[in-house]
Design a protein around this motif. Structure first.
Motif, mmCIF file in Angstrom:
data_model
loop_
_atom_site.group_PDB
_atom_site.id
_atom_site.type_symbol
_atom_site.label_atom_id
_atom_site.label_comp_id
_atom_site.label_asym_id
_atom_site.label_seq_id
_atom_site.Cartn_x
_atom_site.Cartn_y
_atom_site.Cartn_z
ATOM 1 N N ILE A 218 0.885 -0.982 0.018
ATOM 2 C CA ILE A 218 0.031 -0.044 -0.046
ATOM 3 C C ILE A 218 0.917 1.348 0.185
ATOM 4 N N ASN A 219 0.691 2.236 -1.128
ATOM 5 C CA ASN A 219 1.290 3.222 -1.102
ATOM 6 C C ASN A 219 0.560 4.688 -0.844
ATOM 7 N N LEU A 220 1.340 5.619 -0.129
ATOM 8 C CA LEU A 220 0.673 6.812 0.284
ATOM 9 C C LEU A 220 1.206 8.034 -0.425
ATOM 10 N N TRP A 221 0.174 8.784 -1.197
ATOM 11 C CA TRP A 221 0.534 9.642 -2.134
ATOM 12 C C TRP A 221 0.067 11.014 -1.674
ATOM 13 N N ASN A 222 0.884 12.119 -2.078
ATOM 14 C CA ASN A 222 0.462 13.623 -2.094
ATOM 15 C C ASN A 222 -0.146 13.651 -3.318
ATOM 16 N N PHE A 223 -1.257 14.613 -3.582
ATOM 17 C CA PHE A 223 -1.720 14.779 -4.652
ATOM 18 C C PHE A 223 -0.805 15.892 -5.589
ATOM 19 N N GLU A 224 0.045 16.553 -4.928
ATOM 20 C CA GLU A 224 0.941 17.489 -5.708
ATOM 21 C C GLU A 224 2.181 16.718 -6.219
ATOM 22 N N ILE A 225 2.444 15.543 -5.551
ATOM 23 C CA ILE A 225 3.742 14.723 -5.740
ATOM 24 C C ILE A 225 3.474 13.633 -6.737
ATOM 25 N N THR A 226 3.716 13.514 -7.740
ATOM 26 C CA THR A 226 3.672 12.438 -8.803
ATOM 27 C C THR A 226 4.760 11.647 -8.928
ATOM 28 N N ASN A 227 6.141 11.976 -8.459
ATOM 29 C CA ASN A 227 7.327 11.213 -8.740
ATOM 30 C C ASN A 227 7.792 10.490 -7.483
ATOM 31 N N GLN A 228 6.795 10.485 -6.474
ATOM 32 C CA GLN A 228 7.443 9.813 -5.193
ATOM 33 C C GLN A 228 6.073 9.519 -4.222
ATOM 34 N N SER A 229 6.316 8.423 -3.624
ATOM 35 C CA SER A 229 5.074 7.928 -2.889
ATOM 36 C C SER A 229 5.863 7.044 -1.651
ATOM 37 N N PHE A 230 5.053 7.205 -0.649
ATOM 38 C CA PHE A 230 5.624 6.430 0.898
ATOM 39 C C PHE A 230 4.966 5.012 0.687
ATOM 40 N N ASN A 231 5.895 4.154 1.066
ATOM 41 C CA ASN A 231 5.207 2.845 0.933
ATOM 42 C C ASN A 231 4.874 2.416 2.681
ATOM 43 N N ILE A 232 3.478 2.362 2.755
ATOM 44 C CA ILE A 232 3.122 2.289 4.216
ATOM 45 C C ILE A 232 2.697 0.807 4.669
ATOM 46 N N VAL A 233 2.536 -0.066 3.841
ATOM 47 C CA VAL A 233 2.416 -1.391 4.202
ATOM 48 C C VAL A 233 2.936 -2.210 3.115
ATOM 49 N N ASP A 234 3.799 -3.071 3.615
ATOM 50 C CA ASP A 234 4.440 -4.086 2.797
ATOM 51 C C ASP A 234 4.517 -5.665 3.158
ATOM 52 N N ILE A 235 3.587 -6.671 2.662
ATOM 53 C CA ILE A 235 3.393 -7.798 3.268
ATOM 54 C C ILE A 235 4.233 -8.735 2.294
ATOM 55 N N LYS A 236 5.032 -8.243 1.453
ATOM 56 C CA LYS A 236 5.867 -9.158 0.544
ATOM 57 C C LYS A 236 7.045 -9.888 1.350
ATOM 58 N N PRO A 237 6.962 -11.210 1.405
ATOM 59 C CA PRO A 237 7.994 -12.230 2.054
ATOM 60 C C PRO A 237 9.289 -12.038 1.266
ATOM 61 N N ALA A 238 10.452 -12.510 2.023
ATOM 62 C CA ALA A 238 11.733 -12.346 1.445
ATOM 63 C C ALA A 238 11.686 -13.590 0.363
ATOM 64 N N ASN A 239 10.839 -14.567 0.711
ATOM 65 C CA ASN A 239 11.032 -15.930 -0.298
ATOM 66 C C ASN A 239 9.539 -15.706 -0.822
ATOM 67 N N MET A 240 9.229 -15.690 -1.984
ATOM 68 C CA MET A 240 7.758 -15.611 -2.468
ATOM 69 C C MET A 240 7.162 -17.063 -2.275
ATOM 70 N N GLU A 241 7.737 -17.995 -2.107
ATOM 71 C CA GLU A 241 7.113 -19.376 -1.712
ATOM 72 C C GLU A 241 6.459 -19.361 -0.443
ATOM 73 N N GLU A 242 6.819 -18.255 0.405
ATOM 74 C CA GLU A 242 6.403 -18.393 1.855
ATOM 75 C C GLU A 242 4.980 -17.378 1.891
ATOM 76 N N LEU A 243 4.929 -16.904 0.699
ATOM 77 C CA LEU A 243 3.573 -15.771 0.562
ATOM 78 C C LEU A 243 2.333 -17.033 0.889
ATOM 79 N N THR A 244 1.406 -16.480 1.894
ATOM 80 C CA THR A 244 0.150 -16.964 2.294
ATOM 81 C C THR A 244 -1.110 -16.113 2.177
ATOM 82 N N GLU A 245 -0.882 -14.894 2.088
ATOM 83 C CA GLU A 245 -2.105 -14.164 1.861
ATOM 84 C C GLU A 245 -1.596 -12.938 0.893
ATOM 85 N N VAL A 246 -2.543 -12.408 0.419
ATOM 86 C CA VAL A 246 -2.363 -10.993 -0.317
ATOM 87 C C VAL A 246 -3.463 -9.960 0.129
ATOM 88 N N ILE A 247 -3.368 -8.558 -0.233
ATOM 89 C CA ILE A 247 -4.142 -7.643 0.195
ATOM 90 C C ILE A 247 -5.275 -7.492 -0.910
#
Length: 465
Positions: A218-247
Motif C-alpha cells: 500500500i502506497n501513500l501519495w500526495n496529490f501534488e507529488i507524482t514522482n514519489q510515494s511512501f510505502n506504508i504497508v509491505d507484506i511481501k515475504p523475502a521468499n515468495m514461496e512463503e507467501l500465504t495471503e494477499v491484500i
C-alpha cells in the motif's frame, strides 16, 4: 413558543428524512428510473462496466469500463425540487482515461480497464476524480467552458500566427459566449509505483493525500507529488514461496486521517494507525472471526477471502464482503462481527461447479446507504440484495430489461433451493451465473441506487407516494 415549534418542525423533518433513507420495510417500494448502456446483443468486452461511484453530493455519477473509458452522468437540475419526479441522470462527460500499454521489461500487457474511481470533494466550479487501472492512477479535472477568447494580436481567428509586420494596432482580447463544453483534462499522473495490480484507491479525509493498494503493498501519495510515494504497508515475504495471503482491499477512515484498514485473502481485516510508525506492518487492531470446524471444506479458504471493505459514514463500523456473506464489524470488537448477512447461502451446495467455472473467484462489492442503516450488495442472475440493519428484513431485487418500464415497481425475487417451487420463485439450478452484479453505488443522501449489470447501468429509486 415559536422557537419550540421550529425545533419540533426541524426534528420531524430530520426524522422523516432518516426514515425515508433508512427504512427498508415492506412499505418501501423500489421502482425503475433509468437504464443506460447498449443492448446486450451488440455489447463488446470493452463495454462491461467495472466500477460505479457517486460524488459527495450525489449530483454526479461516474462509471468506468473495461475499455478504459469514464462516463459521468449529471442529475438534471430543473426537476430536483419536484417530489414526484426526481431529476434524471444524463451524460455529462465521456473521456478515455487509460489506454492499453505494454511493459517491455516484463513482457506484460497492461489492460486499460478502470479498476476504481474515487471523487474528491468539490472545492470550486470544477470537479476532480481519481481513476486507476492495474498500474497507473490519474487525477482528472472536469470543468465547463461557455466562453472563448477572441481578438488576439499575434494570432488570427483560426489560430495561425500573424506576420508581426502587418500588426499596426493593439487589440484587447474579449470573451465571447459559446456553446457549453465539458472538458476532462489529466492534471496528475501517478505511475511506476506498483509491481502488482492495483485493487483499491482511497482519498484521505485531509484531502491532501490518498493511498493505492496492490496485492502486496500500500502506497501513500500526495496529490501534488507524482514522482514519489511512501510505502506504508509491505507484506511481501523475502521468499515468495512463503507467501500465504494477499491484500484484497483498503480504505481510509472517513474522519481520522491517520487511520486506515485493509483486508486480506485469508478473511482478516487489519486496522493501522500511521502515527505509530512510518511503515504500518504492525497493525493496531486485527479483526478475524474464528472458523467453525463443522463448516470446514476444500473451498473454505477461497470463500473466506474478503473482496471489499468499507467504513460506515459514521466511521464506527466496517463492512466486509466475502463470497457468501456480508459482515459488519464494530471497531471496538475484534473477535467477531456484530452482524452477519447471508447473501446467497443457497450456493453453498454449488461451490464445486462454481469453482470449475471460476465464478467462485468473483469479487463482489458492498455499499452503505447514507444513514448506515441499509446494506446493498450483488449476486448472480442480475440479483442484488438489501439488508435493513434495524428491522433485520432483507430483500432480493432484480435488474432486468423486462422491468425497465418507467416507474415500474421492482418485485422481490426468491430462490427455491429444493422441493416444490412456487410460481414466483426461481430454482437455484436456473440461475444465470454469467449475469452478475459486482458493482453498485448508493446516493449519499437519497434512496437512489446505481447497479452495474455487465454493460448496462440501472438506476432505481424508492417510490414517492
Amino acid at each position: 413558543m415559536n422557537l419550540e415549534r421550529r425545533q419540533e418542525h426541524t426534528i420531524c423533518g430530520l426524522s422523516s428524512w432518516s426514515s425515508r433513507l433508512g427504512a427498508l420495510t415492506q412499505d418501501t417500494l423500489w421502482c425503475f428510473s433509468q437504464l443506460k448502456g447498449t443492448v446486450e446483443i451488440g455489447a463488446t468486452e470493452a463495454d462491461i462496466i467495472s466500477t460505479v461511484e457517486f460524488n459527495h453530493t450525489g449530483e454526479l455519477l461516474a462509471t468506468g469500463d473495461k475499455g478504459g473509458r469514464v462516463v459521468i452522468f449529471q442529475r438534471e437540475q430543473e426537476s430536483k425540487n419536484q417530489v414526484h419526479r426526481r431529476g434524471e441522470y444524463n451524460v455529462y462527460s465521456t473521456f478515455q482515461s487509460h489506454e492499453p500499454e505494454f511493459d517491455y521489461l516484463k513482457s506484460l500487457e497492461i489492460e486499460e480497464k478502470i479498476n476504481k474511481i474515487r471523487w474528491l470533494p468539490q472545492q470550486n466550479a470544477a470537479y476532480f476524480l481519481l481513476s486507476t487501472n492495474d498500474k497507473t492512477v490519474k487525477l482528472w479535472k472536469v470543468s465547463e467552458r461557455d466562453k472563448r477568447p477572441e481578438g488576439y494580436n499575434l494570432k488570427d481567428e483560426e489560430g495561425r500566427l500573424r506576420d508581426p509586420a502587418t500588426i499596426t494596432t493593439l487589440r484587447v482580447p474579449v470573451l465571447r459566449p459559446m456553446d457549453l463544453m465539458v472538458e476532462a483534462t489529466p492534471r496528475r499522473v501517478f505511475a511506476n509505483a506498483h509491481t502488482y495490480h492495483i485493487n483499491s484507491i482511497s482519498v484521505n479525509s485531509d484531502y491532501e493525500t490518498y493511498m493505492s493498494a496492490d496485492d502486496l503493498r500500500i502506497n501513500l501519495w500526495n496529490f501534488e507529488i507524482t514522482n514519489q510515494s511512501f510505502n506504508i504497508v509491505d507484506i511481501k515475504p523475502a521468499n515468495m514461496e512463503e507467501l500465504t495471503e494477499v491484500i484484497t482491499a483498503a480504505e481510509f477512515h472517513p474522519h481520522h486521517c491517520n487511520t486506515f484498514v485493509y483486508s486480506s485473502s485469508k478473511g482478516t481485516i487489519r486496522l493501522c494507525d500511521m502515527r505509530a510508525s512510518a511503515l504500518c506492518d504492525r497493525h493496531t487492531k486485527f479483526f478475524e472471526e474464528p472458523e467453525d470446524p463443522s463448516n470446514r471444506s476444500f473451498f473454505s479458504e477461497i470463500i473466506s477471502s474478503i473482496s471489499d471493505v468499507k467504513f460506515s459514514h459514521s466511521g464506527r463500523y466496517i463492512m466486509t464482503r466475502d463470497y457468501l456473506t456480508v459482515k459488519v464489524w464494530d471497531l471496538n470488537m475484534e473477535n467477531r462481527p456484530i452482524e452477519t448477512y447471508q447473501v446467497h447461502d443457497y450456493l453453498r451446495s454449488k461451490l464445486c461447479s462454481l469453482y470449475e467455472n471460476d465464478c467462485i473467484f468473483d469479487k463482489f462489492e458492498c455499499v452503505w446507504n447514507g444513514s448506515d442503516s441499509v446494506i446493498m450488495t450483488g449476486s448472480y442472475n442480475n440479483f442484488f440484495r438489501m439488508f435493513d440493519r434495524n428491522t433485520k428484513r432483507d430483500v432480493t431485487l432484480e435488474a432486468s430489461r423486462e422491468n425497465s418500464k418507467p416507474r415500474a415497481i421492482l418485485k422481490p425475487r426468491k430462490v427455491c433451493v429444493g422441493g416444490k417451487r412456487r410460481k414466483d420463485e426461481i430454482s437455484v439450478d436456473s440461475l444465470d451465473f454469467s449475469k452478475k452484479i459486482l458493482h453498485t453505488a448508493w446516493h449519499p443522501s437519497e434512496n437512489i441506487i446505481a447497479v452495474a449489470a455487465t454493460n448496462n447501468l440501472y438506476i432505481f429509486q424508492d417510490k414517492v407516494n
